[in-house]
Design an enzyme around this catalytic site. Structure first.
Site, mmCIF file in Angstrom:
data_model
loop_
_atom_site.group_PDB
_atom_site.id
_atom_site.type_symbol
_atom_site.label_atom_id
_atom_site.label_comp_id
_atom_site.label_asym_id
_atom_site.label_seq_id
_atom_site.Cartn_x
_atom_site.Cartn_y
_atom_site.Cartn_z
ATOM 1 N N MET A 1 56.968 91.686 56.355
ATOM 2 C CA MET A 1 57.452 93.019 56.023
ATOM 3 C C MET A 1 58.887 92.986 55.487
ATOM 4 O O MET A 1 59.571 91.974 55.560
ATOM 5 C CB MET A 1 57.368 93.929 57.245
ATOM 6 N N HIS A 2 59.313 94.130 54.943
ATOM 7 C CA HIS A 2 60.717 94.457 54.630
ATOM 8 C C HIS A 2 61.286 93.766 53.403
ATOM 9 O O HIS A 2 62.375 94.130 52.959
ATOM 10 C CB HIS A 2 61.642 94.143 55.810
ATOM 11 N N ASP B 1 52.258 92.601 58.455
ATOM 12 C CA ASP B 1 51.655 91.537 59.251
ATOM 13 C C ASP B 1 51.342 91.952 60.686
ATOM 14 O O ASP B 1 50.287 91.592 61.229
ATOM 15 C CB ASP B 1 52.521 90.281 59.231
#
Length: 484
Positions: free
Chosen positions: A79-80, A235
């Site tokens: 992520m991110h 995830d």
């Protein structure tokens, strides 16, 4: 057949499952992380494509008929990450990853704007996407001026696979631009970072179709063109789909590179002050909360590198019987910490070293330190309105029985161990691909695995662990602000 693709930090996993959700075959592609400066963490998106080609190519070699029979694809990813594209979908710079903390000052600045916590339900953490763009704007203005689209890592793979700019709710909730309660982009928060909705991909739920496989790639892999690609998930939400943690009361503890204590919710329950993440789940009208520690198995791997031993050998040296904490304490803040401190600057320490502190004592302290970090997350979840009665263990670290005993005793709740099988993010992604392709009921598909064992807290060590946890918690205020 259904294909799940999980883009992690260290590699990509491609997993084939059949219509009965039985894993058939898997392929892997390796990835490296670039750290050009302290606190930086980057990857080239082109390397994701190469790794994905390697993973799917392995399946084409070993199971060509099964790959040709794929009828749905699901995506999961780290992520991110900030993947910046120009108007021609050309990558403008290496992707800034989830564990990059260069934007801590920008994160603090955005977090000081009360609109961010109110709309997103979360602290603006340095690892989130919005502060990364604020950093680029301040430090690489010529690149920021050329940004036409911002994609999360798995959604860059989607662009390559399908030609579509699409994301979904669970991953997008970690950008600091999503109205998490309303499940839509916030024009107000985008404007606060000098962006517009046109910079964002379209949004779907994780169970919905979000693109289809391009004919060129389908021909290359011997697959059908137009195979639907699910929205997928970040995830952790994908792992939850794999573990069946999709309803209230379902929770897991993930011992991966980072550590996650994950709880599914059927309502939006934000409490930013707790430093708990409150994100959309991959299923419609479902949310989840997470306590996140940045260095779980990473802490053990660090010790393995320093001692020139394998991580498994270090834990094996302790045996299976839980030991009384020795008084040696480890804080696992090797790259800062999220829950409960939101402190990108703090670093890990050993306290209580003595002449008798050998390798086994260091290993024990590392395992205990991570267990106490999970205890911090458990208490933070409770303050956010979610109390857990038991958790299921997943991730590479869950292979250590000693570590699971330490976690159960630190959390004071049972830890369930799933039966042998592949129930991680790639499996969850494949399940989402099945749902998007067939229209199946998500809750009927995302069921939990059988439990092979339950690790109960060790009552005889409860007081010793409580005392050790108090020592652990007293150390953060003592080292906070000490220059690294």
């Amino acid at each position: 057949m259904y294909l799940g693709l999980d883009l992690g930090t260290s590699g990509i996993k491609a997993l084939l499952i059949d219509g009965d959700q039985r894993p058939v075959a898997s392929g892997h592609g390796e990835l490296d992380v670039s750290r050009p400066h302290p606190g930086w963490s980057e990857q080239e998106p082109a390397d994701w494509v190469k790794a994905c080609e390697s993973a799917i190519g392995a399946l084409q070699t070993s199971h060509p008929k099964e790959l040709a029979a794929v009828r749905g694809i699901g995506l999961s990813g780290q992520m991110h990450g900030a993947t910046l594209l120009d108007r021609g979908d050309r990558v403008l710079r290496p992707c800034i990853l989830w564990n990059d903390v260069r934007s801590h000052a920008q994160a603090a600045g955005l977090d000081a704007d009360p609109r961010f916590r109110k709309i997103t339900g979360n602290i603006v953490f340095p690892g989130f996407t919005a502060p990364k763009l604020a950093w680029v704007k301040a430090n690489e203005p010529e690149i920021f001026a050329r940004v036409a689209k911002i994609l999360l890592p798995k959604d860059y793979l989607r662009l390559w696979l399908s030609g579509e700019h699409i994301s979904e709710m669970s991953d997008s909730a970690g950008t600091s631009w999503l109205d998490v309660g309303r499940r839509r982009w916030s024009d107000e928060l985008l404007a606060a970072t000098g962006l517009e909705r046109s910079h964002m991909p379209a949004l779907v739920e994780g169970t919905e179709q979000a693109g289809a496989l391009r004919a060129e790639l389908a021909s290359k892999w011997g697959m059908q063109a137009g195979v639907p690609i699910a929205g997928g998930a970040g995830d952790n939400a994908a792992s939850a789909c794999g573990m069946g943690a999709v309803g209230a009361g379902h929770a897991f503890v993930s011992l991966g590179t980072s550590g996650v204590l994950f709880a599914a919710n059927e309502a939006y329950l934000p409490n930013p002050d707790s430093a708990v993440h409150t994100f959309c789940h991959a299923l419609p009208q479902t949310w989840h909360q997470m306590g996140v520690i940045l260095s779980a198995t990473d802490s053990l791997n660090w010790l393995a590198d320093v001692t020139e031993r394998k991580a498994g050998d270090l834990t094996a040296e302790l045996g299976d019987d839980l030991r009384v904490p020795s008084g040696l304490t480890f804080l696992p803040y090797l790259s800062g910490e999220r829950t409960p401190y939101n402190d990108a600057a703090v670093r890990g320490v050993f306290v209580g070293l003595a002449h008798e502190s050998g390798r086994a004592a260091l290993t024990q302290a590392v395992l205990e330190g991570v267990a106490f970090a999970f205890r911090d997350s458990l208490d933070a979840l409770a303050s956010a309105g979610t109390r857990l009665e038991r958790v299921t263990a997943i991730g590479g670290g869950s292979r250590s029985l000693y570590w699971l005993k330490a976690i159960a005793t630190a959390l004071r709740i049972p830890v369930d161990v799933p039966a042998d099988g592949d129930f991680g993010a790639a499996f969850g992604a494949a399940r989402l691909g099945l749902i998007a392709a067939t229209g199946a009921d998500p809750r009927a598909v995302c069921t939990p695995p059988a439990t092979s064992a339950t690790i109960e807290p060790e009552a005889g060590l409860a007081q010793a662990y409580a005392d050790a946890c108090r020592r652990y918690r007293a150390l953060y205020p003592a080292i906070k602000g000490v220059p690294a």
